[in-house]
Write a protein that holds these residues in place. Structure first.
Motif, short mmCIF file in Angstrom:
data_model
loop_
_atom_site.label_atom_id
_atom_site.label_comp_id
_atom_site.label_asym_id
_atom_site.label_seq_id
_atom_site.Cartn_x
_atom_site.Cartn_y
_atom_site.Cartn_z
N ILE A 271 0.83 -1.22 -0.07
CA ILE A 271 0.08 -0.03 -0.19
C ILE A 271 0.99 1.22 0.00
CG2 ILE A 271 -1.71 1.45 1.33
CD1 ILE A 271 -2.94 -1.34 2.06
N PHE B 12 -7.37 -5.09 3.71
CA PHE B 12 -7.19 -3.80 3.28
C PHE B 12 -7.55 -2.80 4.70
CE2 PHE B 12 -9.15 0.50 2.31
CZ PHE B 12 -7.99 0.98 1.55
N ILE C 7 -11.60 -2.90 -4.32
CA ILE C 7 -10.34 -2.99 -3.43
C ILE C 7 -9.62 -4.14 -4.13
CG2 ILE C 7 -9.66 -3.47 -1.29
CD1 ILE C 7 -11.79 -1.75 0.23
#
Length: 279
Positions: A221, A254, A243
């Motif tokens: 990320i 996530f 996502i």
């Protein structure tokens, strides 16, 4: 010296040179490494990692070619010829790999690709292959425990999800509701043992166990944020499929990962997404 492992890689010493190649020391007459498979600078006394199998005349032979599977491994291989006795598969060597009719599930067709495992035939000592892989797996004596990282092979689908072969030794189940990536029969993936039940049935999960997985996803990320000017339009209100399409992870993963990054003061949450905090 250690016994030669047929159908496996062996590290052997060059004992003599002949016009058509080199002989490698096996404690007896030697194993031929044909000239075309020998490195150009090979000389007597050198040690070389080679794959050993039988040639068409039933003599042991060495090669620097790499087969698509060694004995005990699983691979999807293509049929290149079919006879009444069985089928021959391309496994990356000069000599094709034989699958007896008795080791086929429903008959192999020319040009088809099948999941097989090479094994040593007890009668001939040669490498052959079987399509009946599940029969060779056993959960009677487990070599894994819960949370162990394992190598997984997608063997077939089931009502629960996927039947997985674990470390080429055991059978386990990967439940469909815990799969967040595209899987095909024959895929090799990394995972870990989630649960071992009293009857030795095993449940597995893809990825790494515990916090280490969160750390890996966190680095992903952060890298994506850096590549997108420090901002991404995804948060806990985003659609799970969006996502997954962008990050390759479930919405649950996530949320857990971004929560961890927030606690470390590496990102902040905005009304529309996540923002990288400059160091």
């Amino acid at each position: 010296m250690e016994p030669i492992q047929v159908g496996q890689y062996n590290t052997l010493k060059v004992s003599r040179k002949v016009d058509f190649g080199f002989y490698l020391d096996d404690g007896a007459e030697g194993i031929l490494l044909p000239k075309r498979f020998a490195p150009k600078d090979l000389k007597i006394g050198d040690e070389l990692r080679v794959f050993v199998y039988h040639d068409s005349d039933n003599r042991l032979i060495a090669t620097t070619q790499e087969p698509k599977a060694v004995v005990g491994e699983i691979a999807r291989l293509k049929v290149v010829s079919v006879t009444k006795q069985g089928a021959f598969l391309d496994w990356g060597l000069m000599k094709d790999l034989f699958v007896p009719v008795s080791k086929q599930i429903s008959g192999m067709r020319m040009g088809g690709s099948y999941l097989v495992m090479p094994y040593i035939d007890e009668m001939t000592g040669r490498v052959a292959a079987t399509e009946k892989i599940e029969n060779l797996m056993s959960n009677d004596e487990l070599t894994v425990k819960e949370m162990d990282p394992v190598d997984l092979f997608v063997y077939r689908t089931s009502e629960l999800g996927y039947v997985m072969i674990i470390n080429n030794k055991h059978i386990g189940i990967l439940h469909g509701n815990e799969v967040f990536q595209k899987l095909e029969i024959g895929d090799k993936v990394k995972g870990f043992v989630k649960t071992i039940r009293p009857d030795n049935k095993i449940d597995v999960v893809l990825g790494k166990p515990g916090f280490s997985k969160v750390e890996d996803e966190g680095q992903k990320i952060l890298q994506l944020l850096r590549e997108n000017n420090g901002y991404l339009p995804y948060n806990d209100k985003s659609d799970p499929s969006d996502i997954y399409d962008f990050f390759g992870m479930s919405k649950k993963a996530f949320k857990m990962t971004t929560g961890n990054l927030y606690k470390q003061k590496l990102i902040s949450f905005t009304q529309t997404g996540i923002q990288l905090i400059e160091s």
